[in-house]
Scaffold this motif. Structure first.
Motif, PDB file in Angstrom:
ATOM      1  N   ARG A  23       0.926  -1.170  -0.015  1.00 14.78           N
ATOM      2  CA  ARG A  23      -0.040   0.143  -0.019  1.00 14.78           C
ATOM      3  C   ARG A  23       0.793   1.205   0.118  1.00 14.78           C
ATOM      4  O   ARG A  23       1.752   1.460   0.755  1.00 14.78           O
ATOM      5  CB  ARG A  23      -0.821  -0.057   1.113  1.00 14.78           C
ATOM      6  CG  ARG A  23      -1.868  -1.220   1.288  1.00 14.78           C
ATOM      7  CD  ARG A  23      -2.858  -1.159   2.372  1.00 14.78           C
ATOM      8  NE  ARG A  23      -3.761  -0.021   2.450  1.00 14.78           N
ATOM      9  CZ  ARG A  23      -4.928  -0.123   1.474  1.00 14.78           C
ATOM     10  NH1 ARG A  23      -5.099  -1.465   0.707  1.00 14.78           N
ATOM     11  NH2 ARG A  23      -5.674   0.533   1.502  1.00 14.78           N
ATOM     12  N   TYR A  24       0.460   2.281  -0.879  1.00 17.88           N
ATOM     13  CA  TYR A  24       1.301   3.388  -0.998  1.00 17.88           C
ATOM     14  C   TYR A  24       0.119   4.635  -1.061  1.00 17.88           C
ATOM     15  O   TYR A  24      -0.700   4.352  -1.762  1.00 17.88           O
ATOM     16  CB  TYR A  24       2.072   3.553  -2.570  1.00 17.88           C
ATOM     17  CG  TYR A  24       2.829   4.643  -2.571  1.00 17.88           C
ATOM     18  CD1 TYR A  24       3.653   5.140  -1.708  1.00 17.88           C
ATOM     19  CD2 TYR A  24       2.605   5.507  -3.933  1.00 17.88           C
ATOM     20  CE1 TYR A  24       4.472   6.490  -1.775  1.00 17.88           C
ATOM     21  CE2 TYR A  24       3.051   6.616  -3.858  1.00 17.88           C
ATOM     22  CZ  TYR A  24       4.038   7.027  -3.007  1.00 17.88           C
ATOM     23  OH  TYR A  24       4.844   8.522  -3.216  1.00 17.88           O
ATOM     24  N   ARG A  25       0.212   5.470   0.094  1.00 19.20           N
ATOM     25  CA  ARG A  25      -0.776   6.677  -0.011  1.00 19.20           C
ATOM     26  C   ARG A  25      -2.175   6.047   0.003  1.00 19.20           C
ATOM     27  O   ARG A  25      -3.229   6.685  -0.611  1.00 19.20           O
ATOM     28  CB  ARG A  25      -0.636   7.663  -1.094  1.00 19.20           C
ATOM     29  CG  ARG A  25       0.675   8.269  -1.021  1.00 19.20           C
ATOM     30  CD  ARG A  25       0.933   9.160  -2.220  1.00 19.20           C
ATOM     31  NE  ARG A  25       2.273   9.975  -2.326  1.00 19.20           N
ATOM     32  CZ  ARG A  25       2.539  10.763  -2.936  1.00 19.20           C
ATOM     33  NH1 ARG A  25       1.935  11.179  -4.274  1.00 19.20           N
ATOM     34  NH2 ARG A  25       3.825  11.441  -2.977  1.00 19.20           N
ATOM     35  N   GLY A  26      -2.231   4.970   0.840  1.00 15.39           N
ATOM     36  CA  GLY A  26      -3.529   4.368   1.385  1.00 15.39           C
ATOM     37  C   GLY A  26      -4.241   3.615   0.386  1.00 15.39           C
ATOM     38  O   GLY A  26      -5.522   3.006   0.447  1.00 15.39           O
ATOM     39  N   ARG A  27      -3.594   2.999  -0.759  1.00  9.22           N
ATOM     40  CA  ARG A  27      -3.905   2.196  -1.781  1.00  9.22           C
ATOM     41  C   ARG A  27      -3.017   1.149  -2.280  1.00  9.22           C
ATOM     42  O   ARG A  27      -1.929   1.638  -2.303  1.00  9.22           O
ATOM     43  CB  ARG A  27      -4.853   2.974  -2.820  1.00  9.22           C
ATOM     44  CG  ARG A  27      -4.006   3.870  -3.771  1.00  9.22           C
ATOM     45  CD  ARG A  27      -4.826   4.645  -4.634  1.00  9.22           C
ATOM     46  NE  ARG A  27      -3.904   5.547  -5.340  1.00  9.22           N
ATOM     47  CZ  ARG A  27      -4.237   6.059  -6.355  1.00  9.22           C
ATOM     48  NH1 ARG A  27      -5.669   6.247  -6.669  1.00  9.22           N
ATOM     49  NH2 ARG A  27      -3.457   7.314  -6.970  1.00  9.22           N
ATOM     50  N   PRO A  28      -3.427   0.054  -2.657  1.00  7.11           N
ATOM     51  CA  PRO A  28      -2.536  -0.815  -3.140  1.00  7.11           C
ATOM     52  C   PRO A  28      -1.817  -0.393  -4.271  1.00  7.11           C
ATOM     53  O   PRO A  28      -2.203   0.376  -5.219  1.00  7.11           O
ATOM     54  CB  PRO A  28      -3.473  -2.066  -3.544  1.00  7.11           C
ATOM     55  CG  PRO A  28      -4.634  -1.970  -3.086  1.00  7.11           C
ATOM     56  CD  PRO A  28      -4.930  -0.648  -2.686  1.00  7.11           C
ATOM     57  N   GLU A  31      -3.451  -0.205  -7.876  1.00  4.20           N
ATOM     58  CA  GLU A  31      -4.300   0.969  -8.208  1.00  4.20           C
ATOM     59  C   GLU A  31      -3.587   2.028  -8.229  1.00  4.20           C
ATOM     60  O   GLU A  31      -3.941   2.689  -9.298  1.00  4.20           O
ATOM     61  CB  GLU A  31      -4.979   1.037  -6.680  1.00  4.20           C
ATOM     62  CG  GLU A  31      -6.348  -0.023  -6.559  1.00  4.20           C
ATOM     63  CD  GLU A  31      -7.179   0.360  -5.456  1.00  4.20           C
ATOM     64  OE1 GLU A  31      -7.246   1.450  -5.136  1.00  4.20           O
ATOM     65  OE2 GLU A  31      -7.783  -0.674  -4.808  1.00  4.20           O
ATOM     66  N   HIS A  32      -2.357   2.261  -7.443  1.00  2.52           N
ATOM     67  CA  HIS A  32      -1.621   3.677  -7.569  1.00  2.52           C
ATOM     68  C   HIS A  32      -1.023   3.605  -9.225  1.00  2.52           C
ATOM     69  O   HIS A  32      -1.297   4.529  -9.771  1.00  2.52           O
ATOM     70  CB  HIS A  32      -0.586   3.532  -6.849  1.00  2.52           C
ATOM     71  CG  HIS A  32       0.457   4.700  -6.941  1.00  2.52           C
ATOM     72  ND1 HIS A  32      -0.177   6.150  -6.655  1.00  2.52           N
ATOM     73  CD2 HIS A  32       1.516   4.837  -7.602  1.00  2.52           C
ATOM     74  CE1 HIS A  32       0.878   6.925  -7.054  1.00  2.52           C
ATOM     75  NE2 HIS A  32       1.882   6.407  -7.641  1.00  2.52           N
ATOM     76  N   VAL A  60      -7.835  -5.512  -5.028  1.00  6.65           N
ATOM     77  CA  VAL A  60      -7.652  -4.269  -5.533  1.00  6.65           C
ATOM     78  C   VAL A  60      -8.719  -3.694  -6.522  1.00  6.65           C
ATOM     79  O   VAL A  60      -9.478  -4.729  -7.281  1.00  6.65           O
ATOM     80  CB  VAL A  60      -6.289  -4.287  -6.493  1.00  6.65           C
ATOM     81  CG1 VAL A  60      -6.016  -3.118  -7.298  1.00  6.65           C
ATOM     82  CG2 VAL A  60      -5.257  -4.971  -5.514  1.00  6.65           C
ATOM     83  N   ASP A  61      -9.035  -2.418  -6.483  1.00  6.28           N
ATOM     84  CA  ASP A  61     -10.229  -2.052  -7.435  1.00  6.28           C
ATOM     85  C   ASP A  61      -9.564  -1.568  -8.881  1.00  6.28           C
ATOM     86  O   ASP A  61      -8.746  -0.532  -8.910  1.00  6.28           O
ATOM     87  CB  ASP A  61     -10.649  -0.719  -6.824  1.00  6.28           C
ATOM     88  CG  ASP A  61     -11.968  -0.155  -7.639  1.00  6.28           C
ATOM     89  OD1 ASP A  61     -11.960  -0.635  -8.819  1.00  6.28           O
ATOM     90  OD2 ASP A  61     -12.383   0.927  -7.234  1.00  6.28           O
ATOM     91  N   THR A  62      -9.427  -2.197  -9.897  1.00  4.49           N
ATOM     92  CA  THR A  62      -8.771  -2.230 -11.011  1.00  4.49           C
ATOM     93  C   THR A  62      -9.699  -1.663 -12.096  1.00  4.49           C
ATOM     94  O   THR A  62      -9.353  -1.382 -13.271  1.00  4.49           O
ATOM     95  CB  THR A  62      -8.215  -3.559 -11.632  1.00  4.49           C
ATOM     96  OG1 THR A  62      -9.368  -4.565 -11.608  1.00  4.49           O
ATOM     97  CG2 THR A  62      -7.056  -4.131 -10.660  1.00  4.49           C
ATOM     98  N   GLU A 194      -3.004  -4.713   3.349  1.00  2.00           N
ATOM     99  CA  GLU A 194      -4.058  -4.079   4.438  1.00  2.00           C
ATOM    100  C   GLU A 194      -4.329  -5.370   5.498  1.00  2.00           C
ATOM    101  O   GLU A 194      -4.644  -6.667   4.963  1.00  2.00           O
ATOM    102  CB  GLU A 194      -5.091  -3.832   3.808  1.00  2.00           C
ATOM    103  CG  GLU A 194      -6.278  -3.200   4.523  1.00  2.00           C
ATOM    104  CD  GLU A 194      -7.544  -2.547   3.967  1.00  2.00           C
ATOM    105  OE1 GLU A 194      -8.100  -2.904   3.171  1.00  2.00           O
ATOM    106  OE2 GLU A 194      -7.902  -1.266   4.403  1.00  2.00           O
TER     107      GLU A 194
END
Length: 216
Positions: A23-28, A31-32, A60-62, A194
């Motif tokens: 996770r980077y800046r709150g998301r996988p 996703e980033h 992951v929301d892709t 997470e």
């Protein structure tokens, strides 16, 4: 132009934590990377999964990204490139290749690279202080050579070493360092997936001694 995100790595030097789920800046990280590609102007994306593919798909929301499994991900980057190229739309004139573990690559770097796209023979790369690094733009005319020469973890090195590459200066606009060690995670403030306990993530991103851009 679509993006091709290579996200199959198992993070063997990171305690076996799949990089796509870090996770980077709150998301996988996956996703980033997909958000960076979209914000930079890529039209659609293919992401190649390997380690913990089922968990990545579930966690992951892709969006509308096409997800492709690479059962041979342990053999190196070349197998992921092959799987990703095979999944591209047949009309794609080129592809922008991103690594999932380069959180310092920005939408501005993507925009600068896409701006040089002229056709199927393009071969271009972002450069930092004159050194070639990520992302990389590969025109479709080069796909056959890439498929024939990519081997192990070398990826596109034979292609990029044998043909002229347009270097697009992204010094100051992005940082191409990849994440290979726990120290890298700490420098970038990257956290475990997470729900998994981890060490203090440290002070945040930037280019630091020991961070090394990996060549495609």
């Amino acid at each position: 132009m679509p993006a091709l995100v290579l996200a199959a790595g198992g993070g063997s030097r990171l305690g076996g934590r799949p990089k796509a789920l870090l996770r980077y800046r709150g998301r996988p990280l996956l996703e980033h990377a997909l958000a960076v590609a979209a914000e930079g102007g890529c039209a659609g994306a293919v992401a190649v999964l390997g380690a913990a593919a089922a968990e990545v798909r579930a966690g992951v929301d892709t969006g509308d990204c096409r997800l492709v499994d690479n059962p041979a991900w342990r053999t190196g980057m070349a197998s992921s490139l092959r799987a990703g190229l095979a999944a591209l739309p047949p009309e794609a004139s080129a592809v922008l290749v991103l690594l999932v573990d380069t959180p310092g690559v920005t939408a501005e770097a993507v925009r600068r690279l896409l701006a040089v796209h002229a056709g199927r023979t393009d071969l271009a790369s972002c450069a930092y202080a004159g050194r070639r690094a990520h992302p990389v733009l590969i025109g479709a005319a080069h796909f056959p050579f890439l498929l024939a020469t990519a081997s192990g973890d070398a990826g596109a090195r034979a292609l990029l070493a044998s043909r002229p590459v347009t270097l697009v200066d992204c010094t100051g606009a992005a940082v191409p360092d990849d994440l290979d060690t726990p120290a890298d995670l700490a420098r970038w403030g990257v956290e475990p997936p997470e729900g998994e306990p981890g060490d203090d993530p440290g002070s945040g991103p930037g280019s630091h001694p020991g961070s090394r851009p990996r060549q495609l």
